[in-house]
Design a protein around this motif. Structure first.
Motif, PDB file in Angstrom:
ATOM      1  N   ASP A   1      25.473  38.967  40.950  1.00 50.60           N
ATOM      2  CA  ASP A   1      25.017  37.959  39.994  1.00 50.60           C
ATOM      3  C   ASP A   1      24.159  36.892  40.680  1.00 50.60           C
ATOM      4  OD1 ASP A   1      25.481  37.071  37.072  1.00 50.60           O
ATOM      5  OD2 ASP A   1      25.843  35.235  38.236  1.00 50.60           O
TER       6      ASP A   1
ATOM      7  N   HIS B   1      29.765  39.976  39.497  1.00 47.22           N
ATOM      8  CA  HIS B   1      30.222  39.791  38.123  1.00 47.22           C
ATOM      9  C   HIS B   1      30.729  41.130  37.615  1.00 47.22           C
ATOM     10  CE1 HIS B   1      29.097  38.734  33.676  1.00 47.22           C
ATOM     11  NE2 HIS B   1      30.380  38.600  33.904  1.00 47.22           N
TER      12      HIS B   1
ATOM     13  N   TYR C   1      32.354  43.086  34.260  1.00 47.97           N
ATOM     14  CA  TYR C   1      32.524  42.930  32.816  1.00 47.97           C
ATOM     15  C   TYR C   1      32.453  44.278  32.109  1.00 47.97           C
ATOM     16  CZ  TYR C   1      27.408  43.169  32.925  1.00 47.97           C
ATOM     17  OH  TYR C   1      26.109  43.549  33.142  1.00 47.97           O
TER      18      TYR C   1
ATOM     19  N   THR D   1      34.032  39.410  29.901  1.00 45.50           N
ATOM     20  CA  THR D   1      33.935  39.090  31.319  1.00 45.50           C
ATOM     21  C   THR D   1      35.323  39.186  31.940  1.00 45.50           C
ATOM     22  OG1 THR D   1      31.997  37.696  31.114  1.00 45.50           O
ATOM     23  CG2 THR D   1      33.425  37.275  33.002  1.00 45.50           C
ATOM     24  N   SER D   2      35.410  39.913  33.014  1.00 46.25           N
ATOM     25  CA  SER D   2      36.679  40.041  33.719  1.00 46.25           C
ATOM     26  C   SER D   2      36.747  39.112  34.912  1.00 46.25           C
ATOM     27  CB  SER D   2      36.875  41.489  34.200  1.00 46.25           C
ATOM     28  OG  SER D   2      37.010  42.340  33.105  1.00 46.25           O
ATOM     29  N   TYR D   3      35.628  38.966  35.620  1.00 42.91           N
ATOM     30  CA  TYR D   3      35.649  38.111  36.810  1.00 42.91           C
ATOM     31  C   TYR D   3      34.249  37.767  37.301  1.00 42.91           C
ATOM     32  CZ  TYR D   3      34.887  42.498  39.337  1.00 42.91           C
ATOM     33  OH  TYR D   3      34.388  43.684  39.776  1.00 42.91           O
ATOM     34  N   TRP D   4      34.204  36.706  38.092  1.00 40.61           N
ATOM     35  CA  TRP D   4      33.096  36.376  38.970  1.00 40.61           C
ATOM     36  C   TRP D   4      33.754  36.094  40.313  1.00 40.61           C
ATOM     37  CZ3 TRP D   4      31.495  34.339  34.020  1.00 40.61           C
ATOM     38  CH2 TRP D   4      30.205  34.731  33.630  1.00 40.61           C
TER      39      TRP D   4
ATOM     40  N   THR E   1      30.312  40.595  25.182  1.00 45.95           N
ATOM     41  CA  THR E   1      30.643  40.988  26.549  1.00 45.95           C
ATOM     42  C   THR E   1      32.027  40.472  26.894  1.00 45.95           C
ATOM     43  OG1 THR E   1      28.332  40.844  27.192  1.00 45.95           O
ATOM     44  CG2 THR E   1      29.937  40.756  28.961  1.00 45.95           C
TER      45      THR E   1
END
Length: 190
Positions: free
Chosen positions: A144, A154, A156, A165-168, A163
């Motif tokens: 990202d 990122h 997702y 989003t699971s994590y960054w 979308t």
């Protein structure tokens, strides 16, 4: 059919078999039997792994039908499954012992600290970490941006109109994993 099991030592033998039927017809057959000592050897005597990576051990043996067992000298550094898959969990050195029919062989496994120098390495390292830890791995994982904590990956999933989003996660050069959403380290590589 007659079955006989005779325990004998390793080496070469001859056996004579005499068979007869109810009419007293007989046949004799002499066969040679070779009992060999089981052998077992790792294909590689030393394996270098990056933290969180996995590898199937390669072994050469003449005991194809016998069950192989594995043991790690330190499961906190490297664990080994019943099928011979090793998982690097911490920096360090261990010995994996494989046993078949009371014959043993050892392999040295060295887990190195990572040296992450690009986003592709960061993504691979993070996916290995998530897999080993049994965490959710979304269908899309991509670089990202770069933050003070490292390469931000990122993860997702895509819905029809939105979308998930699971994590960054930010991955540092030495393998620290920083959760950009919770603003805390998920893993610190000592």
């Amino acid at each position: 059919m007659i079955r006989m099991l005779i325990m004998i030592k390793k080496g070469g033998y001859e056996a004579t078999i005499i068979a007869s039927d109810s009419s007293d017809n007989k046949t004799t057959k002499t066969i040679k039997i070779l009992i060999v000592k089981p052998t077992i050897q790792f294909i590689n005597n030393q394996i270098n792994l990056e933290l969180w990576s996995q590898k199937k051990l390669a072994i050469k043996t003449n005991e194809k039908k016998q069950k192989m067992s594995y043991q790690s000298s330190n499961n906190q550094i490297v664990s080994v499954s019943a099928k011979g898959v090793i998982t690097a969990k911490r920096k360090g050195t261990v010995y994996i012992t494989a046993t078949v029919n009371n014959e043993k062989t050892k392999c040295k496994v060295i887990v190195n600290k990572p040296n992450i120098t690009n986003a592709k390495q960061a993504e691979r390292y993070l996916l290995n970490y998530l897999k080993v830890k049994g965490k959710n791995i979304p269908s899309i994982n991509e670089f990202d941006h770069t933050s003070d904590h490292g390469y931000v990956i990122h993860g997702y999933d895509m819905g029809k109109d939105f979308t998930f989003t699971s994590y960054w996660y930010a991955i540092s050069q030495n393998g620290n994993i920083y959760d950009e959403i919770l603003c805390q380290y998920d893993y610190v590589n000592n």
